[in-house]
Write a protein that holds these residues in place. Structure first.
Motif, PDB file in Angstrom:
ATOM      1  N   GLU A 113       3.612   5.959  -2.620  1.00  0.00           N
ATOM      2  CA  GLU A 113       4.876   6.616  -2.994  1.00  0.00           C
ATOM      3  C   GLU A 113       4.945   6.828  -4.500  1.00  0.00           C
ATOM      4  O   GLU A 113       5.355   7.896  -4.969  1.00  0.00           O
ATOM      5  N   ARG A 114       4.544   5.823  -5.243  1.00  0.00           N
ATOM      6  CA  ARG A 114       4.556   5.920  -6.699  1.00  0.00           C
ATOM      7  C   ARG A 114       3.676   7.069  -7.180  1.00  0.00           C
ATOM      8  O   ARG A 114       4.006   7.761  -8.137  1.00  0.00           O
ATOM      9  N   LYS A 115       2.573   7.304  -6.482  1.00  0.00           N
ATOM     10  CA  LYS A 115       1.642   8.375  -6.843  1.00  0.00           C
ATOM     11  C   LYS A 115       2.077   9.744  -6.311  1.00  0.00           C
ATOM     12  O   LYS A 115       1.430  10.742  -6.590  1.00  0.00           O
ATOM     13  N   GLY A 116       3.134   9.777  -5.499  1.00  0.00           N
ATOM     14  CA  GLY A 116       3.601  11.041  -4.929  1.00  0.00           C
ATOM     15  C   GLY A 116       2.851  11.474  -3.687  1.00  0.00           C
ATOM     16  O   GLY A 116       2.960  12.628  -3.270  1.00  0.00           O
ATOM     17  N   SER A 117       2.121  10.564  -3.052  1.00  0.00           N
ATOM     18  CA  SER A 117       1.321  10.902  -1.874  1.00  0.00           C
ATOM     19  C   SER A 117       2.087  10.789  -0.565  1.00  0.00           C
ATOM     20  O   SER A 117       1.557  11.140   0.487  1.00  0.00           O
ATOM     21  N   ALA A 130       3.995   1.554  -0.966  1.00  0.00           N
ATOM     22  CA  ALA A 130       4.736   1.646  -2.228  1.00  0.00           C
ATOM     23  C   ALA A 130       3.873   2.267  -3.320  1.00  0.00           C
ATOM     24  O   ALA A 130       4.355   3.090  -4.118  1.00  0.00           O
ATOM     25  N   GLU A 131       2.603   1.909  -3.360  1.00  0.00           N
ATOM     26  CA  GLU A 131       1.690   2.480  -4.349  1.00  0.00           C
ATOM     27  C   GLU A 131       1.488   3.978  -4.100  1.00  0.00           C
ATOM     28  O   GLU A 131       1.483   4.777  -5.036  1.00  0.00           O
ATOM     29  N   TYR A 147       0.833  -1.207   0.000  1.00  0.00           N
ATOM     30  CA  TYR A 147       0.000   0.000   0.000  1.00  0.00           C
ATOM     31  C   TYR A 147       0.868   1.258   0.000  1.00  0.00           C
ATOM     32  O   TYR A 147       0.649   2.176  -0.797  1.00  0.00           O
TER      33      TYR A 147
END
Length: 85
Positions: A31-35, A28-29, A26
C-alpha cells in the motif's frame, strides 16, 4: 496502470492464523508503494481479496504469490483484470 483482483479463498485456517501478521505487514508495504488499490476480507470467513495496481497480470501475480498467506498455503489465488467504471 491497470487493476487486477486476486480472490484469495481460505485453504487452511490454522496456517492463516499463523501467517496473518506477516500478511498484514506485506500488504501495508505494498500500500505504501501504491501497489494496492483496495483490500478486503470476506465477512463469512471464506477468504478475502486484493485489488492490485500493476502494469500486467504477471506483475499482479508476482505480488500476490509473494504474500505470506499464499507462500505458506493458507490461501489460493484466482485473478481477473478489472475495468473500474
Amino acid at each position: 496502470m491497470k487493476q487486477y483482483i486476486a480472490i484469495l479463498p481460505m485453504l487452511d485456517e490454522e496456517k492463516n492464523k499463523l501467517h496473518r501478521p506477516a500478511h498484514l505487514v506485506y500488504l501495508a508495504e505494498l500500500e505504501r508503494k501504491g501497489s494496492i488499490y483496495l483490500k478486503a476480507r470476506f465477512v463469512d470467513g471464506v477468504g478475502g481479496m486484493v485489488i492490485y495496481n500493476a502494469q500486467s497480470l504477471e506483475e499482479a501475480e508476482q505480488l500476490a504469490y509473494q504474500d505470506p498467506l499464499v507462500i505458506h498455503g493458507a490461501r489460493s489465488c484466482e485473478f481477473h483484470e478489472l475495468l473500474i467504471v
